[in-house]
Design a protein around this motif. Structure first.
Motif, short mmCIF file in Angstrom:
data_model
loop_
_atom_site.label_atom_id
_atom_site.label_comp_id
_atom_site.label_asym_id
_atom_site.label_seq_id
_atom_site.Cartn_x
_atom_site.Cartn_y
_atom_site.Cartn_z
N PHE A 255 0.80 -1.23 0.00
CA PHE A 255 0.00 0.00 0.00
C PHE A 255 0.83 1.28 0.00
O PHE A 255 0.28 2.36 0.15
CB PHE A 255 -0.94 0.01 1.22
N GLY A 256 2.16 1.14 -0.15
CA GLY A 256 3.03 2.30 -0.10
C GLY A 256 2.64 3.39 -1.09
O GLY A 256 2.84 4.57 -0.82
N GLY A 257 2.06 2.99 -2.20
CA GLY A 257 1.71 3.98 -3.21
C GLY A 257 0.28 4.51 -3.09
O GLY A 257 -0.14 5.36 -3.89
N TRP A 258 -0.46 4.04 -2.11
CA TRP A 258 -1.87 4.40 -2.04
C TRP A 258 -2.12 5.75 -1.39
O TRP A 258 -3.06 6.46 -1.74
CB TRP A 258 -2.64 3.33 -1.24
N PHE A 259 -1.36 6.07 -0.34
CA PHE A 259 -1.70 7.23 0.49
C PHE A 259 -0.51 8.17 0.62
O PHE A 259 -0.16 8.60 1.72
CB PHE A 259 -2.16 6.77 1.89
N ASP A 260 0.13 8.47 -0.47
CA ASP A 260 1.31 9.35 -0.47
C ASP A 260 2.36 8.89 0.54
O ASP A 260 2.93 9.72 1.25
CB ASP A 260 0.90 10.80 -0.15
N GLY A 261 2.55 7.60 0.64
CA GLY A 261 3.59 7.08 1.53
C GLY A 261 3.15 6.92 2.98
O GLY A 261 3.90 6.38 3.79
N GLU A 262 1.96 7.41 3.32
CA GLU A 262 1.47 7.24 4.69
C GLU A 262 0.94 5.83 4.86
O GLU A 262 0.45 5.21 3.91
CB GLU A 262 0.33 8.24 4.98
N SER A 263 0.99 5.34 6.11
CA SER A 263 0.45 3.98 6.30
C SER A 263 -1.07 4.05 6.48
O SER A 263 -1.63 5.07 6.90
CB SER A 263 1.12 3.30 7.49
N PRO A 264 -1.75 2.95 6.14
CA PRO A 264 -3.22 2.97 6.22
C PRO A 264 -3.73 3.09 7.65
O PRO A 264 -3.08 2.63 8.59
CB PRO A 264 -3.62 1.61 5.62
#
Ligand SMILES: [Zn+2]
Length: 211
Positions: free
Chosen positions: A93-102
């Motif tokens: 998911f590294g690319g999902w939230f601008d590098g933020e964790s879910p």
């Protein structure tokens, strides 16, 4: 119209991120304009929700698990276990939230969802997905006011427990003897608040809704 992603080709591939499903869930249940949008999920407009398909069968207390919502990493996981899990999440998911964790991780049992799609039971998929979204809650104080993190200004997240946990046997014996069961009885008496046409339209599977 929001159409459920086609997953028929990819069954049986272990765990894998489900970006199409995540997008469908957001557009359908969370966004204000969503076909099955509900105020109950309004706080999730700010949430980073990762969605994972699992094709692994998982039984818990004799019941097959169809979905799971959690706050990663799980409590009580330390050291290498934690590091390994965080690295895996970052990979997926590294690319999902601008590098933020879910904030939340929702895992769905892929064969069940695929089977529901095949049989045109869109309603069952919607119920499963919304069940998991109901677990993704914002913390509240003792007066029920939603809480926010001082550090980030973002909501403080938590996993909500079920409104009612019950054996059919006890209801058969004692009826709606608690507030939770009375609420449940009221919901049954009122009937579903989404009609079949809405569910069919939202899922776009085209088949009659039987679930
Ligand atoms: Zn649950």
């Amino acid at each position: 119209m929001n159409t459920l992603p086609d997953i028929s080709e990819t069954e049986g591939s272990g765990f894998r991120p489900a970006p199409d499903m995540a997008e469908w869930m957001r557009e359908t249940f969370i966004d204000e304009e969503g076909g099955l949008s509900h105020d109950r999920h309004a706080h999730l407009r700010d949430a980073r929700i990762a969605v994972l398909w699992s094709s692994h069968e998982y039984e818990r207390r004799g019941q097959r698990v169809l979905g799971k919502a959690e706050q990663p990493p799980p409590h009580g996981i330390y050291g290498w276990d934690r590091g390994r899990m965080m690295q895996q999440l970052a990979k997926w998911f590294g690319g999902w939230f601008d590098g933020e964790s879910p904030d939340f991780l929702i895992t769905l049992y892929e064969p069940y969802v695929a089977n529901c799609l095949e049989e045109g039971r869109a309603r069952a998929i919607c119920a499963l997905v919304e069940h998991e979204l109901c677990h993704c809650a914002q913390q509240t104080d003792e007066y029920g006011t939603p809480e926010f993190s001082d550090a980030t200004g973002r909501p403080k997240w938590t996993i909500a427990g079920h409104d009612a946990e019950v054996f059919v046997h006890e209801v058969a014996r004692y009826g709606a003897y608690s507030d939770e069961l009375k609420d449940l009885r009221t919901a049954f008496e009122k009937g579903p608040s989404t009609d079949e046409a809405v569910v069919r339209g939202v899922c776009g599977c085209g088949a009659p809704v039987t679930g």
